[in-house]
Design a protein around this motif. Structure first.
Motif, PDB file in Angstrom:
ATOM      1  N   GLN A  20       4.622   9.944  16.021  1.00 18.67           N
ATOM      2  CA  GLN A  20       3.312   9.167  15.687  1.00 18.67           C
ATOM      3  C   GLN A  20       2.778   9.476  14.228  1.00 18.67           C
ATOM      4  OE1 GLN A  20       1.838   6.664  17.344  1.00 18.67           O
ATOM      5  NE2 GLN A  20       0.330   6.391  15.838  1.00 18.67           N
ATOM      6  N   ALA A  21       2.734   8.467  13.473  1.00 17.71           N
ATOM      7  CA  ALA A  21       2.070   8.912  12.006  1.00 17.71           C
ATOM      8  C   ALA A  21       0.877   8.177  11.842  1.00 17.71           C
ATOM      9  CB  ALA A  21       2.921   8.039  11.069  1.00 17.71           C
ATOM     10  N   ALA A  22      -0.255   8.841  10.943  1.00 22.54           N
ATOM     11  CA  ALA A  22      -1.450   8.205  10.872  1.00 22.54           C
ATOM     12  C   ALA A  22      -2.088   8.467   9.458  1.00 22.54           C
ATOM     13  CB  ALA A  22      -2.482   8.917  11.919  1.00 22.54           C
ATOM     14  N   ARG A  23      -2.684   7.768   9.115  1.00 19.62           N
ATOM     15  CA  ARG A  23      -3.482   7.783   7.674  1.00 19.62           C
ATOM     16  C   ARG A  23      -5.092   8.141   8.294  1.00 19.62           C
ATOM     17  NH1 ARG A  23      -4.123   3.241   3.309  1.00 19.62           N
ATOM     18  NH2 ARG A  23      -5.495   2.354   4.900  1.00 19.62           N
ATOM     19  N   LEU A  24      -5.348   9.470   7.638  1.00 20.22           N
ATOM     20  CA  LEU A  24      -6.757   9.915   8.318  1.00 20.22           C
ATOM     21  C   LEU A  24      -7.713   9.531   7.108  1.00 20.22           C
ATOM     22  CD1 LEU A  24      -5.681  13.697   8.815  1.00 20.22           C
ATOM     23  CD2 LEU A  24      -5.770  11.684  10.385  1.00 20.22           C
ATOM     24  N   ARG A  25      -9.063   9.460   7.460  1.00 18.87           N
ATOM     25  CA  ARG A  25     -10.218   8.961   6.968  1.00 18.87           C
ATOM     26  C   ARG A  25     -10.107   9.719   5.308  1.00 18.87           C
ATOM     27  NH1 ARG A  25     -13.068  12.648  10.199  1.00 18.87           N
ATOM     28  NH2 ARG A  25     -14.208  14.139   9.143  1.00 18.87           N
ATOM     29  N   ASP A  26      -9.620  10.678   4.992  1.00 21.80           N
ATOM     30  CA  ASP A  26      -9.720  11.173   3.621  1.00 21.80           C
ATOM     31  C   ASP A  26      -8.526  10.783   2.803  1.00 21.80           C
ATOM     32  OD1 ASP A  26      -7.613  12.488   4.975  1.00 21.80           O
ATOM     33  OD2 ASP A  26      -8.186  14.713   4.040  1.00 21.80           O
ATOM     34  N   GLY A  27      -7.972   9.985   3.429  1.00 22.69           N
ATOM     35  CA  GLY A  27      -6.482   9.163   2.725  1.00 22.69           C
ATOM     36  C   GLY A  27      -5.237  10.007   3.036  1.00 22.69           C
ATOM     37  N   ASP A  77      -3.818  19.053  15.166  1.00 22.34           N
ATOM     38  CA  ASP A  77      -5.196  19.535  15.748  1.00 22.34           C
ATOM     39  C   ASP A  77      -6.135  19.581  14.618  1.00 22.34           C
ATOM     40  OD1 ASP A  77      -7.419  20.325  17.346  1.00 22.34           O
ATOM     41  OD2 ASP A  77      -6.907  22.596  17.008  1.00 22.34           O
ATOM     42  N   MET A  78      -7.106  18.595  14.455  1.00 25.49           N
ATOM     43  CA  MET A  78      -8.197  18.345  13.159  1.00 25.49           C
ATOM     44  C   MET A  78      -9.123  19.467  13.768  1.00 25.49           C
ATOM     45  SD  MET A  78      -8.169  14.729  12.280  1.00 25.49           S
ATOM     46  CE  MET A  78      -8.240  14.058  13.925  1.00 25.49           C
ATOM     47  N   GLU A 137      -4.415   1.636  -4.892  1.00 25.13           N
ATOM     48  CA  GLU A 137      -4.562   2.725  -3.911  1.00 25.13           C
ATOM     49  C   GLU A 137      -4.100   3.902  -4.580  1.00 25.13           C
ATOM     50  OE1 GLU A 137      -2.908   4.455   0.131  1.00 25.13           O
ATOM     51  OE2 GLU A 137      -3.826   2.392   0.248  1.00 25.13           O
ATOM     52  N   VAL A 138      -4.715   4.933  -4.767  1.00 24.39           N
ATOM     53  CA  VAL A 138      -4.251   6.222  -5.321  1.00 24.39           C
ATOM     54  C   VAL A 138      -4.667   7.376  -4.595  1.00 24.39           C
ATOM     55  CG1 VAL A 138      -4.074   7.744  -7.345  1.00 24.39           C
ATOM     56  CG2 VAL A 138      -4.347   5.223  -7.858  1.00 24.39           C
ATOM     57  N   GLY A 139      -3.832   8.318  -3.824  1.00 24.44           N
ATOM     58  CA  GLY A 139      -4.024   9.218  -3.188  1.00 24.44           C
ATOM     59  C   GLY A 139      -4.985   8.839  -1.802  1.00 24.44           C
ATOM     60  N   GLY A 140      -4.457   7.624  -1.360  1.00 22.08           N
ATOM     61  CA  GLY A 140      -5.182   7.106   0.010  1.00 22.08           C
ATOM     62  C   GLY A 140      -6.647   6.292  -0.147  1.00 22.08           C
ATOM     63  N   LYS A 141      -6.930   6.303  -1.507  1.00 18.53           N
ATOM     64  CA  LYS A 141      -8.451   5.754  -1.702  1.00 18.53           C
ATOM     65  C   LYS A 141      -8.225   4.456  -2.529  1.00 18.53           C
ATOM     66  CE  LYS A 141     -10.789   9.068   0.086  1.00 18.53           C
ATOM     67  NZ  LYS A 141     -11.588   8.758   1.364  1.00 18.53           N
ATOM     68  N   ILE A 142      -8.679   3.458  -2.246  1.00 28.30           N
ATOM     69  CA  ILE A 142      -8.633   2.230  -2.891  1.00 28.30           C
ATOM     70  C   ILE A 142      -9.628   2.089  -4.180  1.00 28.30           C
ATOM     71  CG2 ILE A 142      -8.963  -0.251  -2.518  1.00 28.30           C
ATOM     72  CD1 ILE A 142      -8.018  -0.002   0.000  1.00 28.30           C
ATOM     73  N   GLY A 194      -0.124   1.232   6.807  1.00 27.83           N
ATOM     74  CA  GLY A 194      -0.519   2.416   5.611  1.00 27.83           C
ATOM     75  C   GLY A 194      -0.390   3.662   6.000  1.00 27.83           C
ATOM     76  N   SER A 195       0.342   4.098   7.197  1.00 24.47           N
ATOM     77  CA  SER A 195       0.286   5.182   7.613  1.00 24.47           C
ATOM     78  C   SER A 195       1.562   6.272   7.126  1.00 24.47           C
ATOM     79  CB  SER A 195       0.288   5.552   8.923  1.00 24.47           C
ATOM     80  OG  SER A 195       1.250   4.639   9.736  1.00 24.47           O
ATOM     81  N   GLY A 196       2.467   5.356   6.655  1.00 16.81           N
ATOM     82  CA  GLY A 196       3.807   6.087   6.196  1.00 16.81           C
ATOM     83  C   GLY A 196       5.003   5.984   7.089  1.00 16.81           C
ATOM     84  N   LYS A 197       5.011   4.977   7.722  1.00 13.08           N
ATOM     85  CA  LYS A 197       6.114   4.716   8.963  1.00 13.08           C
ATOM     86  C   LYS A 197       7.391   4.693   8.222  1.00 13.08           C
ATOM     87  CE  LYS A 197       4.443   1.106  10.756  1.00 13.08           C
ATOM     88  NZ  LYS A 197       3.017   1.070   9.889  1.00 13.08           N
ATOM     89  N   THR A 198       7.424   3.599   7.225  1.00 14.12           N
ATOM     90  CA  THR A 198       8.746   3.429   6.654  1.00 14.12           C
ATOM     91  C   THR A 198       9.134   4.596   5.612  1.00 14.12           C
ATOM     92  OG1 THR A 198       8.261   1.136   6.303  1.00 14.12           O
ATOM     93  CG2 THR A 198       9.895   1.839   4.929  1.00 14.12           C
ATOM     94  N   THR A 199       8.354   5.101   5.033  1.00  9.87           N
ATOM     95  CA  THR A 199       8.521   6.555   4.232  1.00  9.87           C
ATOM     96  C   THR A 199       9.179   7.369   5.308  1.00  9.87           C
ATOM     97  OG1 THR A 199       6.860   6.374   3.035  1.00  9.87           O
ATOM     98  CG2 THR A 199       7.758   8.351   2.992  1.00  9.87           C
ATOM     99  N   LEU A 200       8.495   7.876   6.465  1.00  7.48           N
ATOM    100  CA  LEU A 200       9.043   8.692   7.373  1.00  7.48           C
ATOM    101  C   LEU A 200      10.310   8.328   7.979  1.00  7.48           C
ATOM    102  CD1 LEU A 200       8.749  11.279   9.239  1.00  7.48           C
ATOM    103  CD2 LEU A 200       7.391   9.740  10.772  1.00  7.48           C
TER     104      LEU A 200
END
Length: 494
Positions: free
Chosen positions: A414-421, A448-449, A166-171, A276-282
């Motif tokens: 709340q952390a989230a991984r969006l569809r663009d990675g 706000d998206m 996974e690079v830049g959120g893309k597999i 994979g949303s970055g919880k541990t990093t946060l």
């Protein structure tokens, strides 16, 4: 090399002549055992790849990430030379050398084999081959070039012939592969044995970690049908800080200032998000705001947090042994923490009955404790806490559990991984209290998206909800941070 042993063994040096395998009639008794461990089993031949549509196969090959320019001829040559090396070298003698000396001996012998077999290779190809074979014998084999790249966040091995990154959120599919499933299992065992764990048919599931803290999960046959499945969640060599999250757009500067106040003022915090949303990093970023004179105790299934405070105690769970005895659960660790005079308790991931003990710790003087869990929204995170306490066998009314949650948890991030990675902090939410049987929350910040740009990247911004005086205002005032909190909230609402 990344992930290898660095401490030299305190043994006398062994010459190159003693490392080479003795002639016939002078074989050592230790050699067959060593050879059995090093060479793959013939019965572990990988199954043939599944039949796929030609158009799909061509598209997949175009999207394959090239790592090191390895081709089919290269792998055939490498297999031939590696087999000749195993027939030549005495691994029992090689194991007595330190890593650097062993690598030099392997390179000398491989160079000699290349000359004897008249292998036609360029200098660059020969150097790559030497490095790969050293990695196979001493390191993590084909994984080494992937582990060395800091832009890769995940490595996913689906059997010997399919490795994804996974690079830049893309597999992406890579051209990296193992000789066979036997080599893959050897690498898995090498990883988990470093922390005293094992993976085999009797214990086919294992959580482990690399020396740098990267998280490792292995599930082996017979549970994994097409060969061992190895997943590595890599950590960056340079630890991310909250300023890096601002530069990435994960949080606004004003929101980052609020998170810094939350971490500094010892406000009980729960970080939720999907895989994979970055919880541990946060969580790592939040722990950077802890004062250096505080005693911090961390509890994790596989130790991966990277706290910089000098007074930190790291605890790790332990699986049962072959007889099914000796297991130490997360709940055991959290309960024991209360006897260790902690000022903060950090739980890597709350996923079971230990949620009850963590809430008790938060509510009995261990202010500023933190933890993460899997949830898709702040409200769902609170519901999951209630569900985990209920599944733990506690015969408590729902109202009592919710009052305990409200009295313990102050803020949910709340952390989230969006569809663009990309990864974003989508909510910073306060827990206010209960109204009847409902837990009342209020959002301080939301993401706000507004759409996406021409490249398919999500476009949005972090917005303040206009709350000028949050519920933890008095706590911020106690630590002298009320002016900074008011300034950050005012700046975010403009």
């Amino acid at each position: 090399m990344f992930g290898r042993r660095t401490a030299p063994l305190e043994t006398p040096p062994v010459s190159a002549q003693s490392v080479a395998k003795p002639k016939a009639g002078a074989k050592t008794s230790a050699k067959p055992a060593a050879k059995t461990n090093a060479t793959p089993s013939k019965s572990s031949t990988p199954p043939p790849p599944p039949r796929v549509d030609n158009a799909k196969a061509e598209k997949a090959s175009q999207n394959t990430a090239d790592v090191g320019g390895r081709g089919e001829d290269y792998f055939k040559t490498k297999t031939t030379i590696f087999n000749a090396l195993i027939d030549t070298i005495d691994l029992s003698q090689l194991s007595q050398l330190d890593t650097e000396s062993a690598a030099e001996e392997i390179r000398d012998i491989v160079n000699e084999i290349i000359s004897i077999k008249n292998v036609s290779m360029s200098i660059a190809e020969q150097e790559a081959l030497l490095q790969d074979i050293c990695n196979d014998v001493l390191g993590y084999g084909p994984l080494e070039p992937l582990l060395a790249r800091d832009d890769i966040s995940d490595i996913m091995v689906n059997g010997a012939n399919r490795v994804f990154i996974e690079v830049g959120g893309k597999i992406q599919l890579t051209n990296v592969r193992f000789r066979d499933n036997g080599q893959l299992m050897n690498i898995c065992q090498r990883i988990v044995s470093q922390i005293g764990r094992r993976v085999d048919e009797a214990s086919p599931i294992c959580d482990a970690r690399l020396p740098d803290g990267s998280r490792v999960n292995v599930i082996a046959p017979p549970l994994s049908i097409d060969g061992a499945a190895l997943t590595i969640r890599k950590f960056k060599k340079d630890k991310l800080r909250i300023d890096d999250l601002v530069n990435f757009g994960s949080i606004s500067p004003e929101g980052a200032r609020v998170l810094e106040i939350v971490g500094h003022c010892r406000i009980n915090t729960l970080i939720s998000g999907g895989t994979g949303s970055g919880k541990t990093t946060l969580l790592n970023c939040m722990t950077s705001f802890i004062e250096h004179d505080e005693r911090v105790i961390t509890c994790e299934d596989a130790a991966e947090l990277q706290l910089q405070q000098p007074h930190t105690v790291r605890l790790e769970t332990r699986p049962p042994n072959l007889e099914g005895q000796g297991e130490v659960t997360m709940r055991d660790l959290v309960k024991n923490c209360l006897r260790m005079r902690p000022e903060r308790i950090i739980v890597g991931e709350v996923r079971g009955p230990e949620a009850f003990d963590l809430l008790q710790a938060m509510n009995t003087g261990h202010d500023g404790s933190m933890g993460t869990l899997h949830a898709n929204s702040p409200r769902e995170a609170l519901q999951r806490i209630e569900s985990m306490i209920t599944m733990g066998g506690y015969n408590l009314p729902s109202k009592t559990i919710r009052e305990m949650i409200v009295g313990s948890i102050d803020v949910v991030i709340q952390a989230a991984r969006l569809r663009d990675g990309s990864r974003r902090i989508t909510h910073v939410t306060e827990v206010l209290g209960t109204e009847g049987d409902t837990i009342i929350t209020q959002d301080l910040f939301v993401y706000d998206m507004s759409g996406e740009d021409d490249d398919g990247n999500i476009v949005g911004k972090h917005m303040s909800t206009g709350i000028a005086r949050p519920a933890f205002w008095d706590r911020a005032k106690y630590y002298g941070k009320e002016a900074e909190l008011a300034g950050a909230l005012d700046a975010a609402s403009e």
